[in-house]
Scaffold this active site. Sequence first.
Site, short mmCIF file in Angstrom:
data_model
loop_
_atom_site.label_atom_id
_atom_site.label_comp_id
_atom_site.label_asym_id
_atom_site.label_seq_id
_atom_site.Cartn_x
_atom_site.Cartn_y
_atom_site.Cartn_z
CE LYS A 1 -3.60 2.40 2.56
NZ LYS A 1 -4.61 2.30 3.61
CE LYS B 1 -3.53 8.05 6.75
NZ LYS B 1 -4.69 7.12 6.64
CD GLU C 1 5.65 -3.83 3.46
OE1 GLU C 1 4.99 -4.69 4.08
OE2 GLU C 1 6.04 -2.78 4.01
CE LYS D 1 -6.13 1.90 -0.56
NZ LYS D 1 -6.51 1.97 0.82
CE1 TYR E 1 -14.98 3.23 -2.37
CE2 TYR E 1 -13.10 3.58 -3.83
CZ TYR E 1 -13.62 3.44 -2.55
OH TYR E 1 -12.79 3.50 -1.46
C1 PBG Z 1 -7.39 3.44 5.69
C2 PBG Z 1 -7.71 3.23 4.26
C3 PBG Z 1 -7.55 4.19 3.24
C4 PBG Z 1 -8.11 3.63 2.11
C5 PBG Z 1 -8.55 2.35 2.43
N1 PBG Z 1 -8.29 2.12 3.77
C6 PBG Z 1 -7.03 5.57 3.29
C7 PBG Z 1 -5.67 5.85 3.73
O1 PBG Z 1 -4.81 4.96 3.83
O2 PBG Z 1 -5.43 7.01 4.03
C8 PBG Z 1 -8.20 4.33 0.78
C9 PBG Z 1 -9.23 3.82 -0.16
C10 PBG Z 1 -9.54 4.72 -1.31
O3 PBG Z 1 -8.93 5.79 -1.52
O4 PBG Z 1 -10.44 4.35 -2.05
N2 PBG Z 1 -6.37 2.76 6.26
#
Ligand code: PBG
Length: 332
Positions: free
Chosen positions: A200, A223, A239, A254, A319
């Site tokens: 991620k 983050k 990872e 992601k 989505y």
């Molecule tokens: C939270 C999380 C996020 C998303 C999924 N779980 C946001 C982030 O990490 O700030 C993002 C999903 C999206 O943008 O559709 N841990």
Amino acid sequence: MSLGRFPATRLRRTRQAEFIRSLVRETQLAPEHLIQPLFVAEGELIGPIASMPGIRRLSLDELVTECRELYALGIRLVALFPVIPAALKTDDGREALNADGLVPRAVKAIKQAVPELGVMCDVALDPYTTHGHDGLLDERGNVDNDATSGILRRMALVYARAGCDVIAPSDMMDGRIGDIRQVLERDGHKNTLILSYAAKYASAFYGPFRDAVGSSGALKGDKRNYQMDPANSDEAIREVAFDLEEGADLVMVKPGLPYLDIVRRVKDEFRVPTAAYQVSGEYAMLKAAIANGWLDEKKALMEALLCFRRAGADLVLSYYAKQAAVWLGEKA
Ligand code: PBG
């Protein structure tokens, strides 16, 4: 590989008509490949999301109705994201451990109404914290890895006990998959699946999601000391290797479209069930271009989803999953 020679070989022969194009098509897309993310809320937080046209923060009743429709369309898994009222957010996100919290109640409602539908729950603290980070902050304001992992394992247990089928840690702490797997085994949840957000990235494409769950205004800093640097690819392999070793059943990359090279590397390297997430910013980009009349919605979306599959994704969180399932049904 023999390359063939013109005119013995004419690559356009197999493109000349739909019958032959469909016979040589290498990749398929079906509703079963799609996972629908759903936002659930209560009270005044129920309603539309400005930066995600067509997506709502659903009430519990709306959520159940939506799940029935999704299952009828062939969708087999939904991913739940709670919208927590500001009054319940704390620095330590303790509402995440409430066995009567919004997520446990939502899981129970779905499993009662549509027991065959798989339910996946995101495990990370950001919907529950005042500072919008995925974990507990230390005195310097950094997310404390081991303390956070300790909370996440308890959170995963609360969700598993509520009936969640797939635990999806999205926090990027080191070692949390092993922690969660151990606690699930000890508590008798040997069949609970873990889909880890393994690779991620710290991405600008999560903006609309943070609006949807109300964590964007609050988020202090960024983050980047726990989510991955978009510049890195070898690190994604490490990872994924760690998460598999610690007990993940499925792994995810992601965001989606800008990261298909990572999806392909992960699939080639490990040959395990691999998911990709077409995130909120990708959804918003498509919707904005479509609203302007600059893209054909159906063609652009179906192409994007097919490309995830071609890159090696077994599963795609989108989505648009419901809309795509409707269109796929019309084709058949
Ligand atoms: C939270 C999380 C996020 C998303 C999924 N779980 C946001 C982030 O990490 O700030 C993002 C999903 C999206 O943008 O559709 N841990």
